[in-house]
Design a protein around this motif. Structure first.
Motif, PDB file in Angstrom:
ATOM      1  N   GLU A  60       0.830  -1.203   0.000  1.00  0.00           N
ATOM      2  CA  GLU A  60       0.000   0.000   0.000  1.00  0.00           C
ATOM      3  C   GLU A  60       0.868   1.258   0.000  1.00  0.00           C
ATOM      4  O   GLU A  60       0.552   2.235  -0.687  1.00  0.00           O
ATOM      5  N   GLU A  61       1.974   1.242   0.752  1.00  0.00           N
ATOM      6  CA  GLU A  61       2.883   2.391   0.762  1.00  0.00           C
ATOM      7  C   GLU A  61       3.481   2.623  -0.612  1.00  0.00           C
ATOM      8  O   GLU A  61       3.591   3.761  -1.083  1.00  0.00           O
ATOM      9  N   LEU A  62       3.874   1.542  -1.272  1.00  0.00           N
ATOM     10  CA  LEU A  62       4.481   1.673  -2.594  1.00  0.00           C
ATOM     11  C   LEU A  62       3.467   2.146  -3.626  1.00  0.00           C
ATOM     12  O   LEU A  62       3.806   2.931  -4.514  1.00  0.00           O
ATOM     13  N   TRP A  72       1.983   5.697  -7.494  1.00  0.00           N
ATOM     14  CA  TRP A  72       0.790   6.068  -8.261  1.00  0.00           C
ATOM     15  C   TRP A  72      -0.018   7.197  -7.615  1.00  0.00           C
ATOM     16  O   TRP A  72      -0.946   7.705  -8.213  1.00  0.00           O
ATOM     17  N   GLY A  73       0.326   7.580  -6.395  1.00  0.00           N
ATOM     18  CA  GLY A  73      -0.388   8.659  -5.740  1.00  0.00           C
ATOM     19  C   GLY A  73      -1.479   8.139  -4.823  1.00  0.00           C
ATOM     20  O   GLY A  73      -1.965   7.009  -4.958  1.00  0.00           O
ATOM     21  N   ASP A  74      -1.893   8.986  -3.864  1.00  0.00           N
ATOM     22  CA  ASP A  74      -2.855   8.541  -2.863  1.00  0.00           C
ATOM     23  C   ASP A  74      -4.286   8.494  -3.394  1.00  0.00           C
ATOM     24  O   ASP A  74      -5.195   8.090  -2.668  1.00  0.00           O
ATOM     25  N   SER A 116      -5.639  -2.467  -7.561  1.00  0.00           N
ATOM     26  CA  SER A 116      -5.110  -3.596  -6.809  1.00  0.00           C
ATOM     27  C   SER A 116      -3.620  -3.442  -6.545  1.00  0.00           C
ATOM     28  O   SER A 116      -2.886  -2.858  -7.346  1.00  0.00           O
ATOM     29  N   ASP A 117      -3.160  -3.995  -5.399  1.00  0.00           N
ATOM     30  CA  ASP A 117      -1.733  -3.957  -5.111  1.00  0.00           C
ATOM     31  C   ASP A 117      -0.961  -4.947  -5.982  1.00  0.00           C
ATOM     32  O   ASP A 117       0.259  -5.039  -5.900  1.00  0.00           O
ATOM     33  N   GLY A 150       3.612 -11.417   3.126  1.00  0.00           N
ATOM     34  CA  GLY A 150       2.414 -10.898   3.762  1.00  0.00           C
ATOM     35  C   GLY A 150       2.439  -9.402   3.995  1.00  0.00           C
ATOM     36  O   GLY A 150       1.533  -8.851   4.619  1.00  0.00           O
ATOM     37  N   TYR A 151       3.498  -8.732   3.475  1.00  0.00           N
ATOM     38  CA  TYR A 151       3.625  -7.297   3.744  1.00  0.00           C
ATOM     39  C   TYR A 151       4.008  -6.513   2.493  1.00  0.00           C
ATOM     40  O   TYR A 151       3.220  -5.727   1.988  1.00  0.00           O
TER      41      TYR A 151
END
Length: 230
Positions: free
Chosen positions: A179-181, A186-188, A193-194, A218-219
């Motif tokens: 999610e951080e990447l 791509w911006g917030d 999908s991740d 898992g992360y």
């Protein structure tokens, strides 16, 4: 400064509506109904942003997006009637910055245009504060001209692949969640999908065999630098 936007869309009604909203917000707009003509126009007239439909006659939007990314880093928004996750991921993999599914609100499109220009301006203002290059083991990344070298040999990467490498190299040995990447690259405002991150890492591992990007199960991922571990 008035930004110039190319709208490449074969539906005249959509072209006219989108153009009207963009012009109302101060943008200069060129409306084109096929990819071939749009690409030809870039010889004498380079836009500051592209808005591309996918289903175009002749060359489709994906192919045009790929050609643009081979020569330019300007923002690209893909619009399409397709709503499949694989289509969104493919568009992002080819270098688009955002993806909107038809039917969409013209106001939402304008809001995304503004956000992308804001992000691009922020990146430009930060570039003078960035170091010229990063080095992790046999991987070298040159920021100013966006070049990547692996064991001294230059490797061609896409805009998103470069941004992922830069984020990881700036924070070597730190584990990032998927999610951080997604947010960093791509911006917030991206809600896809991740899997897009996994596909990006997969492509980099293929291009840079032996690249020390570790999967944190898992992360997410980290770029390991053994020399920097005390």
């Amino acid at each position: 400064m008035s930004y110039h936007i190319f709208i490449v869309e074969d539906d005249q009604n959509i072209r006219d509506i989108v153009a009207a909203y963009l012009k109302k917000n101060g943008y200069i707009v060129s409306m084109i109904n096929n990819a071939e003509e749009a690409w030809e126009q870039t010889r004498n007239n380079q836009p500051d942003m592209w808005i591309l439909d996918i289903m175009l006659p002749g060359m489709d939007g994906y192919e045009l997006c790929k050609k643009i990314r081979q020569e330019s880093e300007v923002p690209i928004i893909i619009i399409s009637a397709k709503d499949e996750e694989v289509d969104k991921i493919l568009g992002l993999e080819l270098g688009s910055d955002d993806y909107l599914t038809k039917p969409f609100s013209p106001r939402e499109l304008v809001a995304r245009v503004k956000r992308l220009f804001k992000r691009a301006k922020l990146t430009d203002s930060q570039s003078t504060d960035e170091v010229e290059h990063y080095q992790v083991g046999n991987l070298t990344l040159q920021v100013s001209d966006r070049r990547v070298f692996w064991y001294g040999k230059e490797v061609e990467v896409t805009a998103k692949e470069f941004e992922l490498l830069q984020s990881l190299m700036q924070n070597k040995n730190r584990a990032f969640s998927r999610e951080e990447l997604l947010t960093l690259i791509w911006g917030d405002d991206y809600f896809g999908s991740d899997r897009a991150v996994d596909d990006l890492v997969k492509r980099l591992r293929k291009k840079l065999e032996g690249l020390p990007i570790e999967t944190v199960w898992g992360y997410g991922y980290r770029l390991r630098d053994d020399e920097d571990i005390s």
